[in-house]
Motif scaffolding. Sequence first.
Motif, mmCIF file in Angstrom:
data_model
loop_
_atom_site.group_PDB
_atom_site.id
_atom_site.type_symbol
_atom_site.label_atom_id
_atom_site.label_comp_id
_atom_site.label_asym_id
_atom_site.label_seq_id
_atom_site.Cartn_x
_atom_site.Cartn_y
_atom_site.Cartn_z
ATOM 1 N N LEU A 1 92.022 34.699 55.484
ATOM 2 C CA LEU A 1 92.042 35.657 54.385
ATOM 3 C C LEU A 1 91.323 35.112 53.154
ATOM 4 O O LEU A 1 90.602 35.841 52.482
ATOM 5 C CB LEU A 1 93.483 36.005 54.009
ATOM 6 C CG LEU A 1 94.327 36.631 55.118
ATOM 7 C CD1 LEU A 1 95.775 36.767 54.665
ATOM 8 C CD2 LEU A 1 93.748 37.965 55.526
ATOM 9 N N ALA A 2 91.527 33.824 52.865
ATOM 10 C CA ALA A 2 90.917 33.217 51.677
ATOM 11 C C ALA A 2 90.920 31.709 51.807
ATOM 12 O O ALA A 2 91.728 31.142 52.541
ATOM 13 C CB ALA A 2 91.678 33.631 50.425
ATOM 14 N N VAL A 3 90.010 31.071 51.081
ATOM 15 C CA VAL A 3 89.946 29.615 51.025
ATOM 16 C C VAL A 3 90.031 29.216 49.557
ATOM 17 O O VAL A 3 89.270 29.712 48.729
ATOM 18 C CB VAL A 3 88.636 29.073 51.640
ATOM 19 C CG1 VAL A 3 88.567 27.568 51.512
ATOM 20 C CG2 VAL A 3 88.505 29.510 53.091
ATOM 21 N N GLN A 4 90.979 28.348 49.247
ATOM 22 C CA GLN A 4 91.140 27.864 47.876
ATOM 23 C C GLN A 4 90.780 26.377 47.856
ATOM 24 O O GLN A 4 91.478 25.548 48.409
ATOM 25 C CB GLN A 4 92.570 28.056 47.397
ATOM 26 C CG GLN A 4 92.810 27.568 45.987
ATOM 27 C CD GLN A 4 94.270 27.681 45.590
ATOM 28 O OE1 GLN A 4 95.116 28.101 46.355
ATOM 29 N NE2 GLN A 4 94.561 27.286 44.377
ATOM 30 N N ARG A 5 89.665 26.062 47.225
ATOM 31 C CA ARG A 5 89.191 24.678 47.115
ATOM 32 C C ARG A 5 89.984 23.939 46.041
ATOM 33 O O ARG A 5 90.580 24.556 45.172
ATOM 34 C CB ARG A 5 87.708 24.653 46.745
ATOM 35 C CG ARG A 5 86.827 25.358 47.741
ATOM 36 C CD ARG A 5 86.486 24.452 48.858
ATOM 37 N NE ARG A 5 85.614 25.154 49.799
ATOM 38 C CZ ARG A 5 85.143 24.594 50.856
ATOM 39 N NH1 ARG A 5 85.419 23.354 51.130
ATOM 40 N NH2 ARG A 5 84.366 25.264 51.676
ATOM 41 N N PRO A 6 89.994 22.604 46.099
ATOM 42 C CA PRO A 6 90.689 21.834 45.062
ATOM 43 C C PRO A 6 90.142 22.163 43.676
ATOM 44 O O PRO A 6 88.949 22.424 43.517
ATOM 45 C CB PRO A 6 90.375 20.388 45.425
ATOM 46 C CG PRO A 6 90.023 20.416 46.865
ATOM 47 C CD PRO A 6 89.396 21.751 47.110
ATOM 48 N N ALA B 1 87.618 15.454 50.187
ATOM 49 C CA ALA B 1 86.530 16.362 50.581
ATOM 50 C C ALA B 1 85.592 15.729 51.598
ATOM 51 O O ALA B 1 85.115 16.406 52.513
ATOM 52 C CB ALA B 1 85.752 16.806 49.348
ATOM 53 N N GLU B 2 85.325 14.431 51.479
ATOM 54 C CA GLU B 2 84.394 13.788 52.413
ATOM 55 C C GLU B 2 84.985 13.630 53.814
ATOM 56 O O GLU B 2 84.245 13.440 54.776
ATOM 57 C CB GLU B 2 83.919 12.436 51.877
ATOM 58 C CG GLU B 2 85.000 11.411 51.642
ATOM 59 C CD GLU B 2 85.610 11.488 50.256
ATOM 60 O OE1 GLU B 2 86.486 10.660 49.966
ATOM 61 O OE2 GLU B 2 85.247 12.374 49.467
ATOM 62 N N ARG B 3 86.312 13.764 53.976
ATOM 63 C CA ARG B 3 86.932 13.666 55.296
ATOM 64 C C ARG B 3 87.231 15.031 55.915
ATOM 65 O O ARG B 3 87.685 15.106 57.044
ATOM 66 C CB ARG B 3 88.215 12.850 55.203
ATOM 67 C CG ARG B 3 87.934 11.367 54.961
ATOM 68 C CD ARG B 3 89.132 10.484 55.206
ATOM 69 N NE ARG B 3 89.720 10.706 56.500
ATOM 70 C CZ ARG B 3 91.027 10.795 56.723
ATOM 71 N NH1 ARG B 3 91.875 10.698 55.726
ATOM 72 N NH2 ARG B 3 91.506 10.980 57.930
ATOM 73 N N LEU B 4 86.978 16.106 55.176
ATOM 74 C CA LEU B 4 87.184 17.456 55.723
ATOM 75 C C LEU B 4 86.072 17.785 56.706
ATOM 76 O O LEU B 4 84.953 17.289 56.573
ATOM 77 C CB LEU B 4 87.187 18.494 54.601
ATOM 78 C CG LEU B 4 88.460 18.605 53.779
ATOM 79 C CD1 LEU B 4 88.239 19.536 52.605
ATOM 80 C CD2 LEU B 4 89.616 19.076 54.610
#
Length: 120
Positions: A48-53, A85-88
């Motif tokens: 439905l949605a993505v919420q970034r840090p 973020a670099e490990r996602l």
Amino acid sequence: MISTSVILLASLLGLTLRLAFVHAADQRRSQQQNEIAIRGQRCQGRVLAVQRPFLFESTTRLYFEFAPPGAERPIQCCHSERRPAERLPTALPSAGMMVTVHYLPERPEAAAIVNLLRAA
């Protein structure tokens, strides 16, 4: 002098308690995701949605819905990723994408996105 010491001590105590609660929540989430990966049933869901840090936060949240067999209506859940973020995974699902969801049959609100569980 005393008031400055009390304020510093209270601040350190508050920070320590917050870190302890965050660690305990991370441990519970990790155990639940392991259980979902091992025992979970699969079905299709939609992001439905993505919420970034944002600012000082390190959590990426993916909101999704799925309809397990026998459910009267779709269930909405949130998959939280606390990895840096670099490990996602390089290609996180975006809003509207279909994803495979694992969920616990006795508690379908306990669900996670399969591809993100494998990448953990």
